[in-house]
Scaffold this motif. Sequence first.
Motif, short mmCIF file in Angstrom:
data_model
loop_
_atom_site.label_atom_id
_atom_site.label_comp_id
_atom_site.label_asym_id
_atom_site.label_seq_id
_atom_site.Cartn_x
_atom_site.Cartn_y
_atom_site.Cartn_z
N ASP A 85 0.81 -1.22 0.00
CA ASP A 85 0.00 0.00 0.00
C ASP A 85 0.85 1.27 0.00
O ASP A 85 0.33 2.38 0.09
N GLN A 86 2.17 1.11 -0.10
CA GLN A 86 3.14 2.22 -0.20
C GLN A 86 3.19 3.11 1.05
O GLN A 86 3.73 4.20 1.02
N SER A 87 2.65 2.61 2.15
CA SER A 87 2.70 3.39 3.38
C SER A 87 4.03 3.21 4.11
O SER A 87 4.36 3.99 4.99
#
Length: 199
Positions: A85-87
Motif C-alpha cells: 500500500d506504499q505506506s
Amino acid sequence: MNADRTKYLNRRALMGAAAASLGLAAVPALAQDNSTEMDAPSTGPVHNNTSSFRMLDWRPYFSDTRNGAILVDTTSRALHFWSEDQSIYKLYPTSVPLTEDLTRRGRTEVVQKVVGPTWRPTPAMKERNPEWPDFVPAGPENPLGTHALYLSWTYYRIHGTHDTRKIGRRSSNGCVGLYNEHIAVLFGLTKVGTQVLLV
C-alpha cells in the motif's frame, strides 16, 4: 521577540543547517533506520565501504507494488523496500557480490522465508574454497545471519550477516547482505511473492 523565542529559533536554524550540510534535510523519519547459501567469509580483499543513501520512487522500477517490492541497487549498495500500500518505505545499506561474474541482475521474487537459516556452500564455492565446511548450522558462525529471504534464483538470498564489516562493500559470493537488525525488520514486512529487482 522575547529572549526565549530568539534562542529557540537560533537553535532550530542551527539544527536545520547541520542537517542540510549532512544531506539529511529531505530524509523523513521513516528512512532513518537506514542505518547464503551464497555467502561465506571472504577469502579475498574486501573493497571500499560505500553506500549511497538516496531515496527513490518505486515507479521507474515496478509497474505496481503488489505483494510489496524490493529494489537492490548494486552500484549504490542499497536496498529499497515499498509495502504493497506504499505506506512503508525502507532504505538499508547492503553488501553486494565481490565481482561482476558473481552478480545477477533482473527480476525475481521471494519464494521462502527462513528464521535461523543453515548454510551450505554451492559447488562452485567449494571448488574455489575447498577448505570451507560442507555445512554450517544456524547460529553466530552462520554466514546467513539471523534471517534469510530465498529468491526464485537458485542459491540467491537476501539475508543477514554477523560480519558487519561486509555491509556497504563488495564482499559477497552473490547474495545481498543486510545488518541482522535490518533483515529482521524486512523479514517481517515481506511475504512469499514479494517482488525483487536487482539492478
